[in-house]
Every structure is written in C-alpha cells, then in structure tokens.
Scaffold this motif. Structure first.
Motif, PDB file in Angstrom:
ATOM      1  N   SER A 170      -3.018  -4.776   7.726  1.00 24.20           N
ATOM      2  CA  SER A 170      -3.721  -5.960   7.230  1.00 24.20           C
ATOM      3  C   SER A 170      -3.037  -6.476   5.974  1.00 24.20           C
ATOM      4  O   SER A 170      -2.327  -5.740   5.284  1.00 24.20           O
ATOM      5  CB  SER A 170      -5.187  -5.625   6.905  1.00 24.20           C
ATOM      6  OG  SER A 170      -5.262  -4.753   5.786  1.00 24.20           O
ATOM      7  N   ASN A 171      -3.259  -7.752   5.661  1.00 28.77           N
ATOM      8  CA  ASN A 171      -2.764  -8.306   4.399  1.00 28.77           C
ATOM      9  C   ASN A 171      -3.411  -7.589   3.220  1.00 28.77           C
ATOM     10  O   ASN A 171      -2.768  -7.387   2.181  1.00 28.77           O
ATOM     11  CB  ASN A 171      -3.074  -9.804   4.320  1.00 28.77           C
ATOM     12  CG  ASN A 171      -2.220 -10.622   5.260  1.00 28.77           C
ATOM     13  OD1 ASN A 171      -1.073 -10.273   5.540  1.00 28.77           O
ATOM     14  ND2 ASN A 171      -2.772 -11.712   5.778  1.00 28.77           N
ATOM     15  N   ASP A 172      -4.676  -7.226   3.369  1.00 28.41           N
ATOM     16  CA  ASP A 172      -5.377  -6.511   2.305  1.00 28.41           C
ATOM     17  C   ASP A 172      -4.669  -5.195   1.997  1.00 28.41           C
ATOM     18  O   ASP A 172      -4.455  -4.850   0.830  1.00 28.41           O
ATOM     19  CB  ASP A 172      -6.824  -6.244   2.732  1.00 28.41           C
ATOM     20  CG  ASP A 172      -7.661  -5.643   1.623  1.00 28.41           C
ATOM     21  OD1 ASP A 172      -8.116  -6.398   0.750  1.00 28.41           O
ATOM     22  OD2 ASP A 172      -7.849  -4.411   1.633  1.00 28.41           O
ATOM     23  N   GLY A 173      -4.279  -4.457   3.035  1.00 28.72           N
ATOM     24  CA  GLY A 173      -3.572  -3.193   2.837  1.00 28.72           C
ATOM     25  C   GLY A 173      -2.194  -3.389   2.251  1.00 28.72           C
ATOM     26  O   GLY A 173      -1.764  -2.643   1.363  1.00 28.72           O
ATOM     27  N   ALA A 174      -1.472  -4.411   2.731  1.00 33.11           N
ATOM     28  CA  ALA A 174      -0.133  -4.686   2.207  1.00 33.11           C
ATOM     29  C   ALA A 174      -0.198  -5.060   0.727  1.00 33.11           C
ATOM     30  O   ALA A 174       0.607  -4.587  -0.090  1.00 33.11           O
ATOM     31  CB  ALA A 174       0.526  -5.804   3.014  1.00 33.11           C
ATOM     32  N   ASN A 175      -1.148  -5.915   0.373  1.00 28.33           N
ATOM     33  CA  ASN A 175      -1.289  -6.318  -1.031  1.00 28.33           C
ATOM     34  C   ASN A 175      -1.656  -5.122  -1.911  1.00 28.33           C
ATOM     35  O   ASN A 175      -1.177  -5.002  -3.045  1.00 28.33           O
ATOM     36  CB  ASN A 175      -2.347  -7.415  -1.160  1.00 28.33           C
ATOM     37  CG  ASN A 175      -1.892  -8.729  -0.551  1.00 28.33           C
ATOM     38  OD1 ASN A 175      -0.691  -8.983  -0.448  1.00 28.33           O
ATOM     39  ND2 ASN A 175      -2.827  -9.551  -0.131  1.00 28.33           N
ATOM     40  N   TYR A 176      -2.506  -4.243  -1.395  1.00 35.30           N
ATOM     41  CA  TYR A 176      -2.897  -3.050  -2.142  1.00 35.30           C
ATOM     42  C   TYR A 176      -1.670  -2.190  -2.445  1.00 35.30           C
ATOM     43  O   TYR A 176      -1.484  -1.741  -3.587  1.00 35.30           O
ATOM     44  CB  TYR A 176      -3.916  -2.256  -1.336  1.00 35.30           C
ATOM     45  CG  TYR A 176      -4.347  -0.947  -1.976  1.00 35.30           C
ATOM     46  CD1 TYR A 176      -5.458  -0.896  -2.817  1.00 35.30           C
ATOM     47  CD2 TYR A 176      -3.651   0.236  -1.740  1.00 35.30           C
ATOM     48  CE1 TYR A 176      -5.860   0.297  -3.401  1.00 35.30           C
ATOM     49  CE2 TYR A 176      -4.041   1.437  -2.317  1.00 35.30           C
ATOM     50  CZ  TYR A 176      -5.138   1.462  -3.148  1.00 35.30           C
ATOM     51  OH  TYR A 176      -5.522   2.648  -3.726  1.00 35.30           O
ATOM     52  N   LEU A 177      -0.830  -1.952  -1.456  1.00 34.53           N
ATOM     53  CA  LEU A 177       0.368  -1.124  -1.664  1.00 34.53           C
ATOM     54  C   LEU A 177       1.325  -1.772  -2.657  1.00 34.53           C
ATOM     55  O   LEU A 177       1.887  -1.102  -3.526  1.00 34.53           O
ATOM     56  CB  LEU A 177       1.072  -0.877  -0.329  1.00 34.53           C
ATOM     57  CG  LEU A 177       0.335   0.046   0.655  1.00 34.53           C
ATOM     58  CD1 LEU A 177       1.045   0.056   2.000  1.00 34.53           C
ATOM     59  CD2 LEU A 177       0.221   1.463   0.098  1.00 34.53           C
ATOM     60  N   ARG A 178       1.519  -3.085  -2.532  1.00 33.51           N
ATOM     61  CA  ARG A 178       2.437  -3.775  -3.451  1.00 33.51           C
ATOM     62  C   ARG A 178       1.918  -3.730  -4.879  1.00 33.51           C
ATOM     63  O   ARG A 178       2.681  -3.483  -5.825  1.00 33.51           O
ATOM     64  CB  ARG A 178       2.617  -5.233  -3.010  1.00 33.51           C
ATOM     65  CG  ARG A 178       3.331  -5.404  -1.675  1.00 33.51           C
ATOM     66  CD  ARG A 178       3.682  -6.868  -1.442  1.00 33.51           C
ATOM     67  NE  ARG A 178       3.984  -7.121  -0.047  1.00 33.51           N
ATOM     68  CZ  ARG A 178       3.148  -7.718   0.798  1.00 33.51           C
ATOM     69  NH1 ARG A 178       1.953  -8.127   0.377  1.00 33.51           N
ATOM     70  NH2 ARG A 178       3.500  -7.911   2.051  1.00 33.51           N
ATOM     71  N   GLU A 179       0.635  -4.006  -5.061  1.00 33.77           N
ATOM     72  CA  GLU A 179       0.070  -4.041  -6.408  1.00 33.77           C
ATOM     73  C   GLU A 179       0.025  -2.658  -7.041  1.00 33.77           C
ATOM     74  O   GLU A 179       0.258  -2.503  -8.240  1.00 33.77           O
ATOM     75  CB  GLU A 179      -1.334  -4.655  -6.359  1.00 33.77           C
ATOM     76  CG  GLU A 179      -1.334  -6.140  -6.010  1.00 33.77           C
ATOM     77  CD  GLU A 179      -2.712  -6.669  -5.681  1.00 33.77           C
ATOM     78  OE1 GLU A 179      -3.697  -5.903  -5.858  1.00 33.77           O
ATOM     79  OE2 GLU A 179      -2.823  -7.831  -5.245  1.00 33.77           O
TER      80      GLU A 179
END
Length: 369
Positions: free
Chosen positions: A108-117
């Motif tokens: 998910s975009n939510d998961g991808a953003n979490y990992l990046r942040e």
C-alpha cells in the motif's frame, strides 16, 4: 554472517535483542536449505523473491550478497512493516535489509510512505505494488458491466438488507465489535416496528417517511473463525430481526461463489489494523460496496462517498451501527453508483494480472515501475 548481521544493530534492550537473534536464526535456517538446493543442482540464482519483509527477506539479502549478479526483492505488508504492531514496538534489521535488497514493494502507499519516513535514505528504493485478485467468476455472462455491478438483482426478502464480512475472528479484526453493532440495530428495528408511520391511503410509507425507514430485517454472513468465534456466536444467538450466518472457516472458492450467486448490499471490515485487505478487493471485484475503518491501506481500496464509506479506526459499536443503517437507507440510485464504482476501482488498481506483471518487471530491473 549471522554475527555480522547481528552487529548491524547496536544498543538494543534485551527484549529487542532476543527478537533480533530469533529472526536471524529463522532466516539462517531457510538460507542454509536454499543454499543446499542451489549447490546440489549447481544453479546460481538470477532472481530472488521474498513475499514477506521479515526472515525470508533477510535470507534473500544474504543470498543477494552471495550472488552479486542476482536481483533480490521483497514484498512488505502489515506486521512486517509497522513496528507498532508488536508489543516491543520494534522490527529487527530494517536498514540492513533495505540496504541489501534491490527493491522493497509495499502492498500500500501507506506502507511505502511509512518505510520511507521511518528509514529515510535506506528506503529510497521502496515503492508501492498492490496485491490483486482474480477476475470474478460464476457471473451471468449475458449481463453488461452496468447491469452486473450497478443494478442489483431483486432481493429475495422485501425490505431486507444483506451484509457480508470475511476475516479471522481475532481481536485485531474486531468481529465481536461488529456483532455488538448488529445488536444495536436489532434493538432499533424492534423499536421502529412499534412506531406508527404516516401512511398514504394506499397503505405505503409516505415520501417523507422513506429516508427514515429501517429495513424490516438484516442478514449478516461472516466467513472465518478464530479465538473469538464462540463469543460472536453467543452474542448474536438471540437476534430475531438480524439473521446471522456463521459458516466458519471455508474454502476461498466458497466465499467467491457466494458473492457471485447471492446478492450482498454491503461488505464490512472494522479491523483496528490492516496492510491492504484482500477480502475487500474480492468483495469490490463483485461490485459490493464497502464500509471499512480507515487503517493501513484501506483508504486506497475504499474512497469515501464513491464506492463506500470510511469510518474512524476507533469507531464504536454505535458508530458502526449508524454507518450500516446509512447504507440501508440509501436509495437505489445511490447504491447503484456505489456498486458500479466498487468494481471500477478494483478493475483499475487491483487485478492480479496487472500487479504480478509489475512485480516481474521490478525483478527484471525496470526502474520505471
């Protein structure tokens, strides 16, 4: 190798260090088995794929180091992404794997953003790649998409409303909370039947009454079982206006046959945490609108007011009951739009063919994916 890997994270407390060493041990066991197979057949790998961003991804990271010409990628979902999903608030060796793998595909975009942040530069090659489901089967081939996913079949019971849900019956899925919401609806229907209605001479509800009318009955079908299954059965045993079907754990094909052959007005998911629910993908592929808590990647599957409704992650049983009844009171045109848009969003984002094609492209080194 294991010692060097363990040294990649320092300053861990005893609990986190134990978790780290446990993960390394699990990964090393898998790594050794894979290496034995590769040596036996003298077959160096060209592509290495882990479905989870956990111990199998760590084994893939080591294999990538052993075979520099190979590409190694891992998918990432929920418990292997969000550190706050376990009691230690810690997931081991994130940076080590992010540095060693060629790509990490969050579901998910939510998961991808979490990992990046959370991991910054170490997560520069993290991207989103949705999971997907098969094209719906068992449908009437003579119907157009507009007929199939818009105008719903006639309901068997006049004024009834059918809800479906599908998940393990565990605390994180909060099926017991949904059962409490249905108890509230049961009481409201019972009280509603006692209230006189303004009626026309023909004996039907007047136009002013229609938006407020409750369905005379509701059917709830839940697929799945787990530690709270008995509690859910007990809490719904005495319901009279809410007919409850709890078939327990069944084959996935049984669930999909139900979606194809029986009309469902609403799919409900009230989990406290999600990656991106396959159960919602399957429901929307059959044009079933969705009520879901706004957790994880659910907002990428459910667009509020378009193909369903999102409610707060801390929604109460009353909140859920009111949201369900809002759907039950919707007019035919509104439900038509919900059903059509549910299938449309699925066809644009969540078909298995398109998303597997993207995984294969990333494995081949296509940086545009």
């Amino acid at each position: 190798m294991e010692t060097r890997t363990a040294a990649a994270e320092s300053g861990l407390n005893l609990g986190c260090k134990t978790f780290q060493l446990y993960t390394i041990a699990k990964a090393y066991e898998k790594y050794c088995k894979i290496q034995a197979i590769l040596r036996r057949y003298q077959c160096p790998p060209t592509h290495i794929y882990s479905f989870w961003f956990f111990d199998t991804a760590l084994a893939a990271t080591w294999l990538r180091s052993d075979y520099p010409t190979a590409r190694a990628i891992a998918r990432a979902h929920r418990y292997d992404v969000y550190a706050n999903e376990n009691r230690m608030r810690f997931l081991p060796l994130r940076q080590f794997m992010l540095q060693g793998l060629d790509a990490v595909l969050a579901c998910s975009n939510d998961g991808a953003n979490y990992l990046r942040e959370r991991y910054g530069a170490d997560a520069q090659h993290v991207s989103t790649c949705y999971l997907g489901t098969e094209k719906p089967s068992g449908l009437n081939p003579e119907l157009t998409n507009d007929e199939r996913y818009g105008m719903a079949p006639s309901r068997v019971i006049p004024c009834s409303f059918r809800i479906v849900s599908c998940s393990r019956v565990e605390p994180v899925k909060r099926v017991e909370l949904l059962s409490r919401a249905l108890n509230i609806i049961e009481h409201m229907i019972e009280q509603d039947k006692k209230v006189p209605r303004n009626r026309t001479s023909g004996g039907n509800l007047s136009p002013a009454d229609v938006p407020r009318a409750l369905p005379s009955s509701i059917t709830w079908t839940h697929y799945g079982e787990g530690s709270q299954f008995a509690a859910v059965k007990t809490s719904t045993r005495s319901l009279r206006h809410v007919h409850v079907e709890l078939p327990g754990g069944v084959e996935n094909s049984t669930v999909l046959e139900d979606y194809a052959s029986r009309h469902a007005d609403l799919f409900v998911n009230v989990s406290s945490s999600e990656g991106i629910p396959i159960s919602i993908m399957e429901a929307t592929s059959y044009g079933i609108p969705v009520l879901a808590t706004d957790v994880g990647g659910s907002s990428e599957l459910v667009i509020d007011g378009v193909n369903g409704k999102l409610i707060s992650s801390d929604a109460t049983a009353d909140d859920i009951a009111m949201a369900i009844l809002a759907f039950a009171r919707s007019d035919t045109e509104q439900m038509h739009r919900f059903r059509y848009e549910a299938h449309e969003l699925w066809s644009q984002r969540f078909t298995i063919h398109a998303n597997v094609t993207k995984v294969l492209a990333v494995l081949e080194g296509d940086s545009t994916q």
